[in-house]
Design an enzyme around this catalytic site. Structure first.
Site, PDB file in Angstrom:
ATOM      1  N   HIS A 166       0.831  -1.217   0.000  1.00  0.00           N
ATOM      2  CA  HIS A 166       0.000   0.000   0.000  1.00  0.00           C
ATOM      3  C   HIS A 166       0.862   1.261   0.000  1.00  0.00           C
ATOM      4  CE1 HIS A 166      -3.761  -2.253   0.980  1.00  0.00           C
ATOM      5  NE2 HIS A 166      -2.905  -3.055   1.619  1.00  0.00           N
ATOM      6  N   SER A 296      17.015  16.943 -17.985  1.00  0.00           N
ATOM      7  CA  SER A 296      16.316  18.211 -17.999  1.00  0.00           C
ATOM      8  C   SER A 296      17.082  19.220 -18.831  1.00  0.00           C
ATOM      9  CB  SER A 296      16.158  18.759 -16.570  1.00  0.00           C
ATOM     10  OG  SER A 296      15.613  20.069 -16.581  1.00  0.00           O
ATOM     11  N   LYS A 302      20.247  16.674 -13.509  1.00  0.00           N
ATOM     12  CA  LYS A 302      19.053  15.836 -13.308  1.00  0.00           C
ATOM     13  C   LYS A 302      19.103  14.640 -14.242  1.00  0.00           C
ATOM     14  CE  LYS A 302      14.035  16.232 -12.789  1.00  0.00           C
ATOM     15  NZ  LYS A 302      13.574  15.185 -13.694  1.00  0.00           N
ATOM     16  N   GLU A 309      10.440   4.595 -18.180  1.00  0.00           N
ATOM     17  CA  GLU A 309       9.367   5.396 -18.760  1.00  0.00           C
ATOM     18  C   GLU A 309       8.962   4.884 -20.133  1.00  0.00           C
ATOM     19  OE1 GLU A 309      10.851   9.366 -18.594  1.00  0.00           O
ATOM     20  OE2 GLU A 309      10.468   9.591 -16.441  1.00  0.00           O
TER      21      GLU A 309
END
Length: 444
Positions: A166, A296, A302, A309
């Site tokens: 959860h 980025s 980054k 993805e």
């Protein structure tokens, strides 16, 4: 001879289809074109063997069809992927191109299409394209991905971390256990594909228009299958019932369902890896994913989880493809499914996407994953769910009191448990993180 210089080989029926079906701008997949060529080459030679076709004419047809199968004339198949539901236009396209290549006195229907109907030959080509792509592409790629996860499972088998259910802290597990689970998901997905493949290998060839076999020799289909199996090494099978085989595309729907399960599995896995690799400072920070490119255009340094993805995007596409295939599979009437081009387009797309995704995932992500030992140790030691291991010794209610006191105060669980009168010997035994992860928490 370049494409611009090459003579147009297709005839009037293909021209009509090109004019009528200006839909996606994408022709049918070349895997189907190549299998139409293989089937028609084998058919011509079988019809000659059966005494139904002049041997010289048959060999000219077969040689022309072999060239189509080899991809020599891919530019001669312009019919859109969205076309008449039986695939008749693409079958006629193949007949016309092969007849033109075969030369004088060769008729597209009477000779090239002898013993066939679009209703049995086009879906046969789709089945065999899917069979080949699964056998030679997807299944080896899944095996590679499974092996990558299995290697990491072994490498990470002794690294303890917090479990999560959860999205909340749960009892400790090992990183290796998580990766072992991922390997099993891929292994089971490949098994589902293998279980579907024997049904896909049953082709409707020989049923002609409705499954009755009108206008084909009773030995035609078996002889063509044997030739195709011998030349390709694929296990090509007869249908269990010719009317079932002509009337529906359930085997392709079944295979698509197996592909959807794989898409679901890899989406969950990729999401897990992205979450565990999040940070590096303000996220979970348990994994170090390979740094492949800048993350980025504005934030220096980054790095994004680009491969997970991509994997998740592929998963969404395959699930969408399956939905369309499921609807298409339900839309046959009586003796024919009339959504075969849609099924073919989406199924082969899914197979190709999952094949490429599996290799990419293995080579550019999983193989290069490293554990962030500091983050893993921190999560393992901070989870209060280790108090679960105290239940057999002090009971659920008392353990709950200790967890609440530790959570409210921010103090270590062990320190609070000692204050609540739990003996140090019990704590040493119960709160051994490796023992908890292994599941061996039996009390004396």
């Amino acid at each position: 001879m370049g494409v611009q210089e090459r003579q147009q080989l297709w005839g009037g029926e293909t021209a009509k289809a090109v004019e009528n079906f200006q839909v996606s701008g994408t022709p049918i997949r070349l895997e189907i074109v190549h299998w139409l060529g293989r089937i028609k080459a084998a058919a011509a030679r079988v019809n000659a063997d059966l005494g139904l076709l002049d041997p010289d004419l048959a060999e000219r047809i077969a040689e022309a069809a072999d060239r189509v199968a080899a991809g020599e004339f891919d530019d001669q198949f312009p019919v859109d992927a969205f076309q008449t539901g039986s695939g008749t236009s693409s079958n006629m396209n193949a007949n016309e191109v092969i007849a033109a290549l075969a030369g004088d006195a060769v008729h597209p229907n009477d000779h090239v299409n002898m013993g066939q109907s679009s209703n049995d030959v086009f879906p046969s080509a789709v089945h065999l394209a899917a069979l080949e792509e699964c056998t030679r592409g997807l299944l080896p790629a899944l095996e590679q991905l499974e092996a990558s996860f299995a290697r990491k499972a072994e490498e990470f088998k002794d690294i303890v971390k917090a479990g999560r259910t959860h999205l909340m802290d749960a009892v400790p597990v090992t990183l290796g256990q998580e990766f072992s689970g991922y390997a099993a998901q891929i292994r089971l997905g490949a098994r589902r594909v293998r279980n579907a493949v024997p049904q896909v290998a049953q082709i409707p060839l020989g049923g002609t228009a409705t499954g009755s076999g009108l206008n084909t020799h009773p030995e035609f289909a078996e002889r063509v299958r044997r030739r195709l199996s011998e030349s390709t090494g694929l296990d090509i099978r007869p249908p269990e019932d010719p009317f079932e085989s002509n009337g529906n595309r359930d085997a392709l729907v079944e295979l698509s369902g197996a592909l959807k399960v794989i898409a679901v599995s890899v989406t969950k896995i990729a999401n897990d890896l992205a979450l565990m690799g999040s940070g590096p400072r303000a996220g979970i920070g348990e994994l170090l994913l390979p740094e492949l490119q800048k993350g980025s255009s504005i934030m220096p340094g980054k790095v994004n989880p680009v491969i997970p993805e991509v994997v998740m995007q592929v998963g969404a596409q395959v699930i969408g493809n399956d939905t369309a295939i499921t609807i298409a599979g339900s839309q046959g009437n009586f003796e024919l499914n009339v959504r075969v081009p849609l099924i073919a387009r989406n199924l082969l797309d899914s197979i190709q996407l999952l094949t490429a995704k599996s290799r990419l995932f293995a080579e550019k992500c999983v193989d290069g994953i490293e554990p962030n030992l500091e983050g893993l140790q921190r999560s393992a030691e901070l989870t209060l769910a280790v108090a679960t291991a105290l239940n057999p010794y002090i009971g659920y209610d008392r353990a709950t009191e200790i967890v609440k006191a530790a959570a409210d105060s921010g103090r270590p669980l062990r320190e609070v448990a000692l204050e609540h009168g739990v003996e140090e010997e019990i704590l040493d035994k119960a709160l051994d993180l490796r023992r908890i992860a292994a599941g061996s928490q039996a009390q004396d």
